[in-house]
Design a protein around this motif. Structure first.
Motif, PDB file in Angstrom:
ATOM      1  N   LEU A  19       0.806  -1.217   0.000  1.00 42.43           N
ATOM      2  CA  LEU A  19       0.000   0.000   0.000  1.00 42.43           C
ATOM      3  C   LEU A  19       0.845   1.275   0.000  1.00 42.43           C
ATOM      4  N   GLU A  20       1.944   1.280   0.721  1.00 39.75           N
ATOM      5  CA  GLU A  20       2.731   2.516   0.834  1.00 39.75           C
ATOM      6  C   GLU A  20       3.202   3.035  -0.522  1.00 39.75           C
ATOM      7  N   PRO A  21       3.811   2.211  -1.376  1.00 39.81           N
ATOM      8  CA  PRO A  21       4.232   2.749  -2.669  1.00 39.81           C
ATOM      9  C   PRO A  21       3.059   3.176  -3.555  1.00 39.81           C
ATOM     10  N   VAL A  22       1.921   2.512  -3.421  1.00 38.69           N
ATOM     11  CA  VAL A  22       0.738   2.913  -4.193  1.00 38.69           C
ATOM     12  C   VAL A  22       0.277   4.300  -3.745  1.00 38.69           C
ATOM     13  N   ILE A  23       0.245   4.513  -2.451  1.00 45.59           N
ATOM     14  CA  ILE A  23      -0.160   5.811  -1.917  1.00 45.59           C
ATOM     15  C   ILE A  23       0.844   6.880  -2.339  1.00 45.59           C
ATOM     16  N   GLU A  24       2.111   6.559  -2.294  1.00 45.40           N
ATOM     17  CA  GLU A  24       3.149   7.506  -2.714  1.00 45.40           C
ATOM     18  C   GLU A  24       2.945   7.897  -4.176  1.00 45.40           C
ATOM     19  N   GLU A  25       2.644   6.941  -5.017  1.00 45.80           N
ATOM     20  CA  GLU A  25       2.413   7.226  -6.429  1.00 45.80           C
ATOM     21  C   GLU A  25       1.175   8.108  -6.616  1.00 45.80           C
ATOM     22  N   MET A  26       0.148   7.843  -5.837  1.00 45.42           N
ATOM     23  CA  MET A  26      -1.057   8.668  -5.906  1.00 45.42           C
ATOM     24  C   MET A  26      -0.750  10.110  -5.503  1.00 45.42           C
ATOM     25  N   ARG A  27       0.036  10.267  -4.457  1.00 39.67           N
ATOM     26  CA  ARG A  27       0.417  11.619  -4.026  1.00 39.67           C
ATOM     27  C   ARG A  27       1.209  12.330  -5.123  1.00 39.67           C
ATOM     28  N   TYR A  28       2.107  11.599  -5.757  1.00 38.25           N
ATOM     29  CA  TYR A  28       2.908  12.169  -6.837  1.00 38.25           C
ATOM     30  C   TYR A  28       2.004  12.610  -7.988  1.00 38.25           C
ATOM     31  N   LEU A  33      -0.796  17.053 -11.003  1.00 41.00           N
ATOM     32  CA  LEU A  33      -2.025  17.707 -11.459  1.00 41.00           C
ATOM     33  C   LEU A  33      -2.202  19.069 -10.800  1.00 41.00           C
ATOM     34  N   LYS A  34      -1.867  19.150  -9.530  1.00 37.65           N
ATOM     35  CA  LYS A  34      -1.946  20.437  -8.820  1.00 37.65           C
ATOM     36  C   LYS A  34      -0.997  21.443  -9.453  1.00 37.65           C
ATOM     37  N   ASP A  35       0.210  21.005  -9.769  1.00 38.47           N
ATOM     38  CA  ASP A  35       1.189  21.894 -10.399  1.00 38.47           C
ATOM     39  C   ASP A  35       0.709  22.367 -11.763  1.00 38.47           C
ATOM     40  N   GLU A  36       0.083  21.474 -12.528  1.00 41.15           N
ATOM     41  CA  GLU A  36      -0.466  21.862 -13.825  1.00 41.15           C
ATOM     42  C   GLU A  36      -1.564  22.910 -13.661  1.00 41.15           C
ATOM     43  N   GLU A  37      -2.418  22.701 -12.671  1.00 32.87           N
ATOM     44  CA  GLU A  37      -3.501  23.661 -12.425  1.00 32.87           C
ATOM     45  C   GLU A  37      -2.928  24.999 -11.973  1.00 32.87           C
ATOM     46  N   GLN A  38      -1.861  24.957 -11.174  1.00 31.33           N
ATOM     47  CA  GLN A  38      -1.218  26.198 -10.725  1.00 31.33           C
ATOM     48  C   GLN A  38      -0.609  26.938 -11.919  1.00 31.33           C
ATOM     49  N   GLU A  39       0.024  26.218 -12.814  1.00 28.81           N
ATOM     50  CA  GLU A  39       0.586  26.835 -14.019  1.00 28.81           C
ATOM     51  C   GLU A  39      -0.522  27.458 -14.868  1.00 28.81           C
ATOM     52  N   ALA A  67      -5.936  16.927  -0.470  1.00 29.08           N
ATOM     53  CA  ALA A  67      -5.883  15.498  -0.799  1.00 29.08           C
ATOM     54  C   ALA A  67      -4.483  14.949  -0.574  1.00 29.08           C
ATOM     55  N   MET A  68      -3.474  15.719  -0.971  1.00 28.83           N
ATOM     56  CA  MET A  68      -2.088  15.287  -0.764  1.00 28.83           C
ATOM     57  C   MET A  68      -1.784  15.139   0.722  1.00 28.83           C
ATOM     58  N   GLU A  69      -2.243  16.094   1.523  1.00 29.85           N
ATOM     59  CA  GLU A  69      -2.014  16.029   2.968  1.00 29.85           C
ATOM     60  C   GLU A  69      -2.704  14.811   3.574  1.00 29.85           C
ATOM     61  N   LEU A  70      -3.929  14.545   3.142  1.00 27.13           N
ATOM     62  CA  LEU A  70      -4.654  13.386   3.660  1.00 27.13           C
ATOM     63  C   LEU A  70      -3.962  12.084   3.274  1.00 27.13           C
ATOM     64  N   LEU A  71      -3.493  12.007   2.045  1.00 23.91           N
ATOM     65  CA  LEU A  71      -2.778  10.804   1.622  1.00 23.91           C
ATOM     66  C   LEU A  71      -1.463  10.648   2.374  1.00 23.91           C
ATOM     67  N   GLN A  72      -0.825  11.752   2.710  1.00 21.75           N
ATOM     68  CA  GLN A  72       0.402  11.686   3.518  1.00 21.75           C
ATOM     69  C   GLN A  72       0.091  11.055   4.871  1.00 21.75           C
ATOM     70  N   GLN A  73      -1.040  11.459   5.458  1.00 21.64           N
ATOM     71  CA  GLN A  73      -1.435  10.886   6.742  1.00 21.64           C
ATOM     72  C   GLN A  73      -1.746   9.400   6.606  1.00 21.64           C
ATOM     73  N   VAL A  74      -2.457   9.048   5.541  1.00 22.31           N
ATOM     74  CA  VAL A  74      -2.774   7.634   5.305  1.00 22.31           C
ATOM     75  C   VAL A  74      -1.483   6.831   5.149  1.00 22.31           C
ATOM     76  N   GLN A  75      -0.546   7.374   4.394  1.00 18.50           N
ATOM     77  CA  GLN A  75       0.730   6.696   4.187  1.00 18.50           C
ATOM     78  C   GLN A  75       1.452   6.492   5.517  1.00 18.50           C
ATOM     79  N   SER A  76       1.472   7.517   6.344  1.00 15.38           N
ATOM     80  CA  SER A  76       2.106   7.402   7.665  1.00 15.38           C
ATOM     81  C   SER A  76       1.403   6.345   8.513  1.00 15.38           C
ATOM     82  N   ASP A  77       0.076   6.319   8.440  1.00 13.20           N
ATOM     83  CA  ASP A  77      -0.688   5.337   9.207  1.00 13.20           C
ATOM     84  C   ASP A  77      -0.407   3.917   8.718  1.00 13.20           C
ATOM     85  N   VAL A  78      -0.269   3.741   7.407  1.00 13.07           N
ATOM     86  CA  VAL A  78       0.039   2.418   6.853  1.00 13.07           C
ATOM     87  C   VAL A  78       1.414   1.964   7.339  1.00 13.07           C
TER      88      VAL A  78
END
Length: 90
Positions: A19-28, A33-39, A67-78
């Motif tokens: 799960l951890e690498p999957v969550i990391e990939e999702m965060r990436y 997408l966030k960076d694209e929207e910011q641009e 969403a990124m922050e929440l996934l970071q928390q999920v990753q830490s919990d995993v």
């Protein structure tokens, strides 16, 4: 701990570890997408960036950051849960 429970914990551990690498990939992916929207927002002329389109882009950026922050928390919990299962098996 008996062998049966140890096998059950190993099965759980085998499910947790990928799960951890999957969550990391999702965060990436979300960050990209966030960076694209910011641009997109940064490229808008001032008049448009202050319009409903600009506000929508800002809202999307904020939601993606959350969403990124929440996934970071999920990753830490995993990671923590994996450690606890390993501890139980010791």
């Amino acid at each position: 701990m008996n062998q049966t429970r140890r096998k059950s914990l190993q099965k759980l551990l085998d499910q947790l570890q990928p799960l951890e690498p999957v969550i990391e990939e999702m965060r990436y992916d979300i960050e990209a997408l966030k960076d694209e929207e910011q641009e997109y927002l940064d490229a808008m002329p001032d008049g448009i960036s202050e319009s409903a389109r600009g506000e929508a882009a800002n809202a999307a950026i904020e939601a993606l950051e959350e969403a990124m922050e929440l996934l970071q928390q999920v990753q830490s919990d995993v990671v923590e849960a994996t450690g606890k299962v390993e501890e139980a098996m010791a």
